[in-house]
Design a protein around this motif. Structure first.
Motif, PDB file in Angstrom:
ATOM      1  N   ARG A 175     -10.286  31.422 -22.114  1.00 16.49           N
ATOM      2  CA  ARG A 175      -9.109  31.139 -21.281  1.00 16.49           C
ATOM      3  C   ARG A 175      -7.972  32.073 -21.662  1.00 16.49           C
ATOM      4  NH1 ARG A 175      -5.922  25.500 -21.558  1.00 16.49           N
ATOM      5  NH2 ARG A 175      -4.883  26.625 -23.238  1.00 16.49           N
TER       6      ARG A 175
ATOM      7  N   GLU B  82      -5.486  28.956  -6.973  1.00 17.90           N
ATOM      8  CA  GLU B  82      -6.521  28.506  -7.899  1.00 17.90           C
ATOM      9  C   GLU B  82      -7.898  28.808  -7.322  1.00 17.90           C
ATOM     10  OE1 GLU B  82      -5.699  24.407  -8.591  1.00 17.90           O
ATOM     11  OE2 GLU B  82      -3.990  24.804  -9.922  1.00 17.90           O
TER      12      GLU B  82
ATOM     13  N   GLN C  89      -7.699  29.636 -12.878  1.00 18.60           N
ATOM     14  CA  GLN C  89      -8.073  28.241 -13.092  1.00 18.60           C
ATOM     15  C   GLN C  89      -6.960  27.287 -12.655  1.00 18.60           C
ATOM     16  OE1 GLN C  89      -8.518  26.967 -17.184  1.00 18.60           O
ATOM     17  NE2 GLN C  89     -10.085  25.483 -16.630  1.00 18.60           N
TER      18      GLN C  89
END
Length: 329
Positions: free
Chosen positions: A47, A65, A195
């Motif tokens: 991430r 997203e 994300q």
């Protein structure tokens, strides 16, 4: 065929079927043969947070997203109107400093011309003095004029150095403001998929505020926990196979990329309460980048599954765990 023979064949078939079923159950529930370790885990991707370097109002976000982004792509922008004004002011300062430098150079040229004239006047006065046609006072005056001209040239040169320093300082201010403007545009540090959007246009953010979270789909692992007996025998790069709950018909290749240096209690969602009493080692199993590149559109994080890790390099993979991947797109 005699009945006893038929009965024996039927019994043999039943035994074979039972053995095969037991072997499949063994793979699915109790792990793999000796030389392998099995554990539950979840798919995770690296991430990356995209955050602001400066505080300000968020003017726009250019992605949603789930969008796929490339490294260096502009994802969002802060309002830079004030910084743009500062940049225009600094650029005007550069122009002004360069004009002052040009004036200083012109002054130097003038002073050097005056020095040349003073040198010639002194030379002529000295020649006339040697012939008796010029008094000593005239020669002294010409020497004084030449000394003044030399001092003026030195002063003009110092003025040029100061003007050049002001040009460099003004240009440095412009360069800094332009660099700051680049940071007002938030770019993707690497390729991946968006994300989360953590802020929206119009919000006033502080320096370091997170705006977006990206997942690097070229760096995907399954984190598992293995007991000391298995973790202690693992080698970096050891082969593994992943079977996801969402697609049990596929077997995904992986390799050991990390083994924790210290044991820890296994999280509750991985093992039973009784097994949590034992210390376990955290192990990361990385999926090859070339596999991820082929199936990037279907890679999802958080999917649970079963990991089989080859602890003994000489052990052969069972046929049930041969690599099986979906057809390429």
């Amino acid at each position: 065929m005699p009945r006893p023979v038929k009965l024996l064949i039927a019994v043999a078939l039943v035994v074979l079927l039972a053995t095969g079923a037991g072997y499949v159950l063994f793979l699915q529930k109790d792990g793999v043969p000796p030389g392998f370790a099995t554990a539950n885990g979840r798919i995770e991707a690296e991430r990356v947070d995209v955050a602001t370097k400066f505080g300000g109002r968020l003017s726009e976000i250019l992605v949603s997203e789930g969008d796929r982004v490339e490294a260096g792509q502009i994802l969002a922008r802060l309002d830079d109107a004030q910084l743009q004004a500062q940049l225009r002011e600094a650029e005007a300062g550069v122009v002004s400093a360069r004009q002052a430098l040009a004036e200083r150079r012109a002054i130097l040229a003038e002073k050097e011309s005056a020095l040349t004239f003073a040198e010639k006047e002194l030379f002529r006065a000295q020649e006339l003095g040697e012939r008796g046609f010029a008094p000593e006072e005239t020669i002294d005056l010409r020497r004084s004029q030449m000394a003044a001209a030399e001092a003026a040239v030195d002063s003009a040169k110092a003025g040029i150095a100061a003007a050049e320093a002001r040009v460099e300082a003004a240009q440095a201010t412009v360069d800094r403001l332009r660099a700051d403007l680049e940071d007002y545009a938030l770019r993707a540090p690497r390729a991946g998929r968006v994300q989360y959007r953590l802020a929206e246009p119009g919000e006033v953010l502080s320096a370091g505020a997170r705006v977006l979270t990206l997942l690097d789909l070229t760096d995907v692992v399954m984190t598992v926990y293995l007991p000391t007996a298995a973790a202690g025998r693992l080698a970096y790069g050891a082969e593994a196979r992943l079977v996801l709950d969402a697609a049990p018909e596929y077997v995904i290749p992986a390799s050991v990329s990390f083994v924790a240096g210290e044991a820890q209690f296994t999280p509750k969602y991985v093992e039973t309460e009784e097994e949590r009493e034992n210390l376990m080692f955290r192990v990361k199993l990385r999926i090859p980048p070339e596999v991820l590149a082929e199936y990037e559109e279907v890679v999802k994080t958080g999917v649970p599954g079963l990991a089989h890790v080859r602890v003994d390099p000489s052990a052969d993979w069972p046929a049930a765990l041969a690599v099986r991947l979906p057809d390429a797109r």
